[in-house]
Scaffold this motif. Structure first.
Motif, PDB file in Angstrom:
ATOM      1  N   THR A  27      11.830 -53.108  24.884  1.00  0.00           N
ATOM      2  CA  THR A  27      10.623 -52.525  25.307  1.00  0.00           C
ATOM      3  C   THR A  27       9.195 -53.318  24.628  1.00  0.00           C
ATOM      4  OG1 THR A  27      10.786 -51.078  23.438  1.00  0.00           O
ATOM      5  CG2 THR A  27      11.510 -50.393  25.457  1.00  0.00           C
ATOM      6  N   SER A  28       9.570 -54.495  23.744  1.00  0.00           N
ATOM      7  CA  SER A  28       8.104 -55.053  23.132  1.00  0.00           C
ATOM      8  C   SER A  28       7.405 -55.648  24.268  1.00  0.00           C
ATOM      9  CB  SER A  28       8.867 -55.711  22.191  1.00  0.00           C
ATOM     10  OG  SER A  28       9.621 -57.075  22.789  1.00  0.00           O
ATOM     11  N   VAL A  32       3.113 -55.217  24.258  1.00  0.00           N
ATOM     12  CA  VAL A  32       2.389 -56.761  24.045  1.00  0.00           C
ATOM     13  C   VAL A  32       1.481 -56.715  25.303  1.00  0.00           C
ATOM     14  CG1 VAL A  32       2.319 -59.121  24.154  1.00  0.00           C
ATOM     15  CG2 VAL A  32       3.811 -57.763  22.556  1.00  0.00           C
ATOM     16  N   GLY A  33       1.977 -56.473  26.584  1.00  0.00           N
ATOM     17  CA  GLY A  33       1.195 -56.457  27.858  1.00  0.00           C
ATOM     18  C   GLY A  33       0.134 -55.329  27.832  1.00  0.00           C
ATOM     19  N   SER A  34       0.458 -54.319  27.191  1.00  0.00           N
ATOM     20  CA  SER A  34      -0.743 -53.049  27.262  1.00  0.00           C
ATOM     21  C   SER A  34      -1.674 -53.637  26.402  1.00  0.00           C
ATOM     22  CB  SER A  34      -0.064 -51.769  26.712  1.00  0.00           C
ATOM     23  OG  SER A  34       0.849 -51.346  27.626  1.00  0.00           O
ATOM     24  N   LEU A  39      -7.195 -56.344  25.212  1.00  0.00           N
ATOM     25  CA  LEU A  39      -8.199 -57.205  24.781  1.00  0.00           C
ATOM     26  C   LEU A  39      -8.908 -57.989  25.698  1.00  0.00           C
ATOM     27  CD1 LEU A  39      -5.367 -58.992  22.455  1.00  0.00           C
ATOM     28  CD2 LEU A  39      -7.490 -57.611  21.965  1.00  0.00           C
ATOM     29  N   ARG A  40      -8.502 -57.934  27.016  1.00  0.00           N
ATOM     30  CA  ARG A  40      -9.570 -58.507  28.240  1.00  0.00           C
ATOM     31  C   ARG A  40     -10.670 -57.727  28.277  1.00  0.00           C
ATOM     32  NH1 ARG A  40      -4.746 -59.558  30.389  1.00  0.00           N
ATOM     33  NH2 ARG A  40      -4.026 -57.774  31.741  1.00  0.00           N
ATOM     34  N   ALA A  41     -10.718 -56.560  27.548  1.00  0.00           N
ATOM     35  CA  ALA A  41     -12.039 -55.748  27.612  1.00  0.00           C
ATOM     36  C   ALA A  41     -12.848 -56.174  26.354  1.00  0.00           C
ATOM     37  CB  ALA A  41     -12.098 -54.338  27.740  1.00  0.00           C
TER      38      ALA A  41
END
Length: 104
Positions: A27-28, A32-34, A39-41
């Motif tokens: 599930t890691s 990380v994707g979330s 971080l893009r914001a």
């Protein structure tokens, strides 16, 4: 394995990410994707609340270190507000107890 991720915003511009359930190799990447999407914001800071993590393995430690590196890479402050007992045990057994910034 189930992982739930809830995101809250504080008036300070800080994002609080509450993680529940199993955080491990399976599930890691989801966590990380979330965080990468947040971080893009360009938030001022990201705080993780890991107090409700029920299972953690070495994959969880790797994911948390990757998240820390990704935050540093975009000049976003990063810390962990709470660790669950399961995650504390995993950090201790891998020798990584002091590797992540804790708040306060």
């Amino acid at each position: 394995m189930t992982l739930s991720i809830d995101v809250r915003s504080r008036t300070t511009g800080e994002m609080v990410v509450v993680v529940r359930g199993d955080l491990g190799t399976a599930t890691s990447a989801q966590l990380v994707g979330s965080i990468d999407a947040l971080l893009r914001a360009r938030p001022a800071a990201i705080s993780l609340d890991l107090g409700l993590v029920t299972y953690a393995d070495a994959g969880a430690v790797g994911a948390l270190l990757q998240i820390q590196r990704n935050c540093v890479g975009v000049a976003c402050r990063f810390n962990v507000e709470r660790f669950s007992p399961a995650l504390e045990r995993t950090l201790a057994s891998t020798g990584m107890s002091g590797a992540l910034p804790r708040f306060p």
